[in-house]
Design a protein around this motif. Sequence first.
Motif, PDB file in Angstrom:
ATOM      1  N   ARG A 166     103.452  15.354  61.468  1.00 22.42           N
ATOM      2  CA  ARG A 166     103.208  16.263  62.590  1.00 22.42           C
ATOM      3  C   ARG A 166     101.975  17.123  62.343  1.00 22.42           C
ATOM      4  O   ARG A 166     101.109  17.268  63.215  1.00 22.42           O
ATOM      5  N   ASP A 167     101.892  17.717  61.125  1.00 21.83           N
ATOM      6  CA  ASP A 167     100.737  18.564  60.815  1.00 21.83           C
ATOM      7  C   ASP A 167      99.452  17.752  60.798  1.00 21.83           C
ATOM      8  O   ASP A 167      98.406  18.191  61.307  1.00 21.83           O
TER       9      ASP A 167
ATOM     10  N   GLU B 278      98.758  14.898  62.325  1.00 23.65           N
ATOM     11  CA  GLU B 278      98.369  14.433  63.651  1.00 23.65           C
ATOM     12  C   GLU B 278      97.850  15.587  64.515  1.00 23.65           C
ATOM     13  O   GLU B 278      96.933  15.406  65.322  1.00 23.65           O
ATOM     14  N   ALA B 279      98.415  16.777  64.305  1.00 23.45           N
ATOM     15  CA  ALA B 279      97.889  17.941  65.032  1.00 23.45           C
ATOM     16  C   ALA B 279      96.462  18.238  64.592  1.00 23.45           C
ATOM     17  O   ALA B 279      95.583  18.553  65.421  1.00 23.45           O
TER      18      ALA B 279
ATOM     19  N   ARG C  46      94.202  15.581  66.056  1.00 29.89           N
ATOM     20  CA  ARG C  46      93.997  15.783  67.484  1.00 29.89           C
ATOM     21  C   ARG C  46      92.915  16.848  67.713  1.00 29.89           C
ATOM     22  O   ARG C  46      92.051  16.712  68.589  1.00 29.89           O
ATOM     23  N   SER C  47      92.958  17.913  66.889  1.00 25.40           N
ATOM     24  CA  SER C  47      91.934  18.957  66.994  1.00 25.40           C
ATOM     25  C   SER C  47      90.560  18.417  66.641  1.00 25.40           C
ATOM     26  O   SER C  47      89.563  18.729  67.301  1.00 25.40           O
TER      27      SER C  47
END
Length: 652
Positions: A146-147, A149-150, A153-154
């Motif tokens: 999750r971290d 991929e976040a 994404r940024s």
Amino acid sequence: MFDFIRTHQRLMQLILLILVVPSFVFLGISGYSFVTADPALVEIGKASVNRDEFVQAQRSQLQQMQESSQGRFDPALLDNPQARQALLDQLIDRKLQIDVATRNHFSVSDGALRRAIAAMPQLQVDGQFSPDRYHEVLTSYGLTPRDFEAGQRSELALDRVLGPVRDTAALPAPVLDGLKRALTEERTIRLRVFKAGDHAKDVQVSDKDIQAWYDGHQDALRLPDQVSADYLVLDEAAALASVPTIEEARLKDYYEQNKSRYVVPARVNVSHILVKLPAGASEEVAKTALAKAAGIATRARAEPSGFADLARKESQDAGTAREGGRLGWIQRGTLPLAMEQAVFALKQGEVSDPVKGPDGYHVFMADQVQPEQGESFEQARAKVEDEVRRQLAADRFADMATKLTSLVYDNPSSLDPAAKDLGLQVRKADGIARDRLLSADEAGAGAASASGDSAILGDVRVRQALFSSQVLTDKQNSGVIEISPDTMVVVRVHDVTPSHVPALDQVKNHIRAQLTDERARAAAVAEGEKVLASLGAQPSTEGFGEPATVSRLDPAGLSKDVLDAAFSIHTDKALPAFGGVALARAYAIVQVDAVRPGTTDAPALAGLGQQMARVWGSVERQAVLAELRQQLGVKVTDEGRKLIEQGDSGSN
């Protein structure tokens, strides 16, 4: 372009250092904190770059460089205003992109994110995305999917700010064509070189000249802080020296166990003729085949020199018949026993009786016979002892390395206990600075740079250890430093010499030589320029060398300075045309005799368009960033300027 990169290596190293880790982490995590009470280094509209951000980025950059170089990266390469400015510029550029992405609500779809992650080579196995590899890599960095991929994404959202600029850049065709013509244009040139060395004998340097130069170049003469070091080296030679005398019986056992390495067994270069015997053949058929083989053997003995021709006609082994029956070199254990015995019973040039084999009857001829040959134990003894000693030394090295680590730790203020216990010698060397080994002229006869251990002492990890607080200030031993798998070193500071300007007597000869070189070069330049001026009025080839054809792609061994001079000469008027260039220790006159276009479709230019498009895209990207800086009013504060010039310690 190629010459620029080749001749500005220090600049390119700095650029690579900065570009190689643009996001300061392995896979581009963008988790920066932008709210802090630290003083701002740069103000960017309503945002800023603060000290904590800069220090964090600097540490991450250094860590990555250390990891990629396995500890051999010298931090001094990043401890200068240019590197600090470049890093600060990266942080500014990133803040600019964040501002644009935020104001324009840039986002990335789930599909685009999946495709980007799947394309990462670090997450692939055999060219395909691997979920197992994905989780393995994230776990090794303490990240959750999750971290990660976040963060990605940024990063992809930020890439939308300048990515289109980079991806749509295209070099205009006329520019590319002109560049190709410039790179491939050929010129036929001659050189006339005026060497500084030819004028050195006429140069006079007085003591007054030396004193004046010394007084005017104090900063250039100043030596950095330096240490004299005591050190121990554990390497293969030390391990070999520690091996005791080896018993004779052990050497003999080793010889017997490895005899094949010292003795070449007997072998025969053999040819054959085969008379096939089908499996399950009757006795009558077998007798017929044997009779035929016997007749062939009789004919072969009558004329041994015709064995190859006979094999081509009579042998039923199609594979060797066309080669005259040649089987090649045979050693024992290669053929069935009966056939082997027959072959090794032959003398050179002899032909055997028919010998029954699995596929029929063979008639052999020994083309060459090589008996067993090699070294007896007595003859090979020196090699055997060396091999045994090296094997024992390898075991000893591991034990000595373990002991060295313990002894250095248990006796932190002296190298003597470790030296005594392991039979090592405490060595000494002078003139070790943070960033280099001083020359013998600078450090004296005991200079580390002049010792046989210069490669060890010049290793960045050794210099870092010597200038660490533990070793430099506390006067403790360093830990064991592994230079290579078979070389380890421990150092301690024996003496410290602060930065100083050497006395005149110490550098007098150096100054005299430098002044002599400078004046001799000036004389060579003056002579060359005088001759060049006369050639403009009355061209002449006197004193010039043989003609050579050069291009920017193929300089034919010319230095960049000479090549640039050759192509800067205007040739729009009558040839020959002349130009000159001052070199490090000479002056060269370049005569251009002919100019002709080159082949612009040369293989060497195949990828030029793509290369230049990337360069063009980088230039356009920088232009956009420069415009964003103006729009947002980027301002470097006094605190930022101080950090750039003095480093982090300069602002504390």
